[in-house]
Write an enzyme that holds these catalytic residues in place. Structure first.
Site, PDB file in Angstrom:
ATOM      1  N   LYS A  34       0.795  -1.163   0.069  1.00  0.00           N
ATOM      2  CA  LYS A  34      -0.025   0.133  -0.037  1.00  0.00           C
ATOM      3  C   LYS A  34       0.919   1.244   0.019  1.00  0.00           C
ATOM      4  O   LYS A  34       1.357   1.568   1.108  1.00  0.00           O
ATOM      5  CB  LYS A  34      -1.090  -0.044   1.111  1.00  0.00           C
TER       6      LYS A  34
ATOM      7  N   LYS B 210      -6.651  -8.093  -1.840  1.00  0.00           N
ATOM      8  CA  LYS B 210      -7.938  -8.124  -2.784  1.00  0.00           C
ATOM      9  C   LYS B 210      -8.132  -9.727  -3.004  1.00  0.00           C
ATOM     10  O   LYS B 210      -7.452 -10.347  -3.404  1.00  0.00           O
ATOM     11  CB  LYS B 210      -7.344  -7.496  -4.214  1.00  0.00           C
TER      12      LYS B 210
END
Length: 732
Positions: free
Chosen positions: A119, A296
């Site tokens: 991230k 995800k």
């Protein structure tokens, strides 16, 4: 009739909404946060859990529907092809397990594989290609609309100007890619070395500097900054790229984009957690800054089927790394006064570098917290930047005390006006009760003029302070009576500055009524809630309600008067009360019929408000708590006298043709953006929501409509194309 438990849940959700909206305003608008990220996240998760279990609690002003904004006023805007969503956060393995369990409950029998990627601590950039050529680049903005930064994006070497690069796959006619823009650690260090050599101060925060670099008005300045862009998703079209998100990254890479490194496809949550720990261990050795890991669901169809809750897609989650801590010295504590009069103690620290930022101030919630932590001036303390954003005080290192530390005593008087401070019933905060306190007025006028308010350019804190201390303004309405000759007498005002400020104030006369009401700074009343209120009531009707409540309170002589409004709003959730007085007697556990009658009158007065979707008991209390002040009611009248309009929203509708009808929009609409279609529906009295349900009256479907179309067909919701939609709008 709702149960006691139901009432408690309703009230708790309303309380959470009010608190979270207030905390968001304190953080984003006032730059004066009063709670930590962790505490905010805990409240947010509690509200999200309540809304997930009870969807009927979701209101238009719920913070779970909020998408942040980085819009700048001096850039052209463009709508995104679909909302640029953010992600929910996880902070532990238990959070990840709960996320997976929720998804499996929503889609029984599904087996998931996961893509795990870093991230980045950067900013979103949305790239649009037509026939393989980069034609547009935009920031995330508010999630629906972004700032156009195409010329600047073209200067970033890792942004392909044409795709495919070399012999990659042929792109579709239109391709929209989501990227993250950032400085590598070396590029940021090189920029600072150059600035120091030129005699300029070094930048502190790499992300903020990257954002500023991308929004330079002169693209040549952006070109001098060594920015990097990592592509990690295709926003449009879905069906062109692989349905597996791991393979999608490969497609982006082969097309010429730089993609996140070391991405893995994993089969179990245990493998995911191990990979999260791996990223945490190597975090400081990476060539770029990361503040967590993104997980995800690999299968895009599975992820899309799970849908979105609030502003967060259920198919992805962000795992945030633990906050960074540092120790420093607490030099002194200074009380700060907000626009509501609330006193917030601010810790002034010996500057310390933590989490990439030099920190010299930290937030303390209130003086009760100072007492609980046993903080003293001169203490060596631990501070933490929760989520690498908000610095706050963890506590003192008592073992390092020398004996010279001084206890911190709460103030008894407002440091500005000198008024005795008050503490509201059952509250922990101290308040300055004087609405004319110059610091309170400063904060009020600044909020009124802010982008969240009426967006009046040129009204910074120094200018507002000068206007107040010179006696030119005593409240927000006085801004509209300023004259050039008066301004020219103030230090720092020349002809041009005075003319520009007056022109900006004059433009603010024409802001929408809901913007005007929201700009008054009533706790919890933002633009959405203001639109609800003015869509049903005039400002005169709202003031009349407030005056009626004041009259009832004056007539009912009782020590329970302060509880009348909360009690009446609670009773309203016990729907279809046939005998308000009897219900009041029971609720108050009293035989005082006069008191019960007063409560029944209050019940009748506020009932029309609570019948609005999105207005709850806490909001009613905040609203009438503001209107009960004489100065606030006088301000409304003064604003009207200077030509500012609170005209109700419904009077500006073109028609009531779609009144009571709920629409959902999906797909690409030829000749319209979704925002334009939404505005047209609302102008005719309709309502637009984001997801299809049995309560949906129509689905407006454009080209390449996806899962929403399938759901509408399954539920029997009427589906309109553009032709049918036009016929509906033009029908009598």
């Amino acid at each position: 009739m709702a149960s006691h438990m139901d009432t408690s849940i309703i009230d708790r959700a309303a309380e959470l909404r009010a608190h979270l909206n207030r905390y968001s305003h304190q953080y984003y608008v006032l730059a004066s946060p009063t709670i930590t990220d962790a505490e905010y996240d805990a409240l947010f998760r509690e509200l999200a859990a309540l809304e997930e279990k009870h969807p009927e609690l979701i209101t238009p002003d719920s913070p779970t529907l909020r998408v942040g904004s980085d819009l700048a006023s001096d850039f052209a805007k463009t709508p995104h092809v679909r909302p640029v969503l953010s992600l929910a956060n996880a902070f532990s393995g238990e959070d990840l397990q709960a996320w997976e369990a929720r998804n499996q409950r929503l889609s029984p029998g599904s087996v998931y594989t996961y893509v795990v990627e870093p991230k980045f601590d950067g900013l979103t950039l949305v790239l649009r290609y037509e026939s393989g050529v980069l034609v547009q680049a935009a920031t995330r903005g508010n999630g629906e609309v972004g700032d156009l930064v195409t010329a600047n994006a073209r200067t970033i070497g890792s942004v392909p100007l044409r795709i495919p690069v070399e012999s990659g796959p042929a792109p579709p006619e239109v391709l929209v890619v989501r990227c993250e823009v950032l400085f590598t650690k070396e590029a940021f260090a090189a920029l600072n070395r150059e600035r120091i050599e030129d005699g300029e101060p070094a930048y502190i925060n790499a992300r903020n500097t990257a954002s500023g670099s991308l929004k330079q008005k002169d693209a040549r300045l952006t070109a001098k900054r060594d920015l990097t862009a990592y592509a990690y998703d295709v926003m449009y079209p879905d069906e062109f790229v692989p349905g597996d998100r791991f393979e999608r990254l490969d497609w982006l890479h082969s097309a010429g984009f730089m993609i996140p490194p070391d991405v893995q496809l994993l089969s179990t949550l245990d493998e995911v957690l191990a990979r999260v720990n791996w990223w945490a261990d190597i975090r400081d050795t990476l060539p770029f800054e990361i503040d967590g890991v993104v997980i995800k669901i690999a299968d895009n169809v599975q992820a899309e089927r799970l849908g979105v809750v609030g502003k967060d897609p259920r198919g992805s989650i962000s795992f945030k790394f633990p906050s960074k801590e540092a120790t420093t010295v607490l030099e002194h504590v200074e009380p700060q006064i907000g626009r509501t009069g609330r006193i917030t103690p601010t810790a002034h620290l010996k500057p310390v570098f933590v989490g990439g930022v030099t920190v010299s101030n930290a937030t303390l919630h209130n003086y009760d917290q100072i007492e609980q932590l046993d903080l003293r001036t001169g203490d060596t303390i631990t501070i933490k930047r929760s989520g690498d954003v908000i610095p706050y005080v963890v506590g003192p290192l008592k073992e390092l005390r020398s004996g010279d530390e001084i206890p911190i005593i709460p103030p008894t008087q407002c440091p500005i006006s000198g008024d005795l401070l008050i503490r509201k019933k059952d509250g922990v905060d101290l308040f300055c009760p004087n609405p004319q306190c110059s610091e309170r007025m400063l904060r009020r006028v600044m909020f009124f003029a802010s982008k969240e308010g009426l967006d009046i350019e040129g009204l910074g804190s120094n200018t507002v302070h000068a206007l107040i201390t010179s006696g030119l303004i005593k409240d927000e309405a006085d801004l509209y009576t300023l004259e050039k000759e008066e301004l020219l007498k103030l230090e720092g005002f020349a002809e041009k500055k005075a003319v520009e400020l007056l022109a900006s104030i004059d433009r603010a006369r024409n802001r929408s009524p809901e913007k005007l009401l929201a700009a008054l700074g009533i706790n919890g009343v933002g633009a959405v809630t203001a639109r609800l209120l003015l869509g049903r009531f005039s400002i005169e009707e709202l003031m009349a309600m407030a005056e009626k409540i004041l009259s009832i309170n004056r007539e009912a002589a009782s020590s329970l008067l302060e509880e009348l409004i909360p009690l009446s709003t609670l009773l309203l959730h016990k729907v279809h009360l046939k005998d308000p007085v009897a219900a009041s007697l029971k609720q108050l556990e009293t035989d005082d019929e006069k008191l019960a009658t007063s409560l029944g009158e209050l019940l009748t007065t506020v009932k029309p408000l609570l019948e609005l979707d999105g207005i709850g008991p806490t909001m009613v209390e905040e609203l009438f708590g503001w209107f009960k002040e004489d100065a606030n009611r006088e301000l409304i009248i003064k604003l009207q006298d200077v030509g500012v309009s609170f005209e109700r929203q419904s009077s500006r509708m073109k028609s009531q043709l779609l009144q009571g009808k709920t629409f959902v929009i999906t797909g690409a609409l030829e000749g319209f953006t979704r925002s334009q279609a939404k505005a047209r529906i609302e102008a005719n009295g309709g309502k637009v929501t984001g997801s299809v349900s049995r309560k949906t009256d129509y689905l407006l479907a454009g080209e390449k409509a996806g899962s929403k179309l399938a759901k509408a067909q399954k539920l029997g919701v009427p589906v309109l194309g553009l032709v049918e939609w036009e016929k509906l709008l033009n029908s009598d």
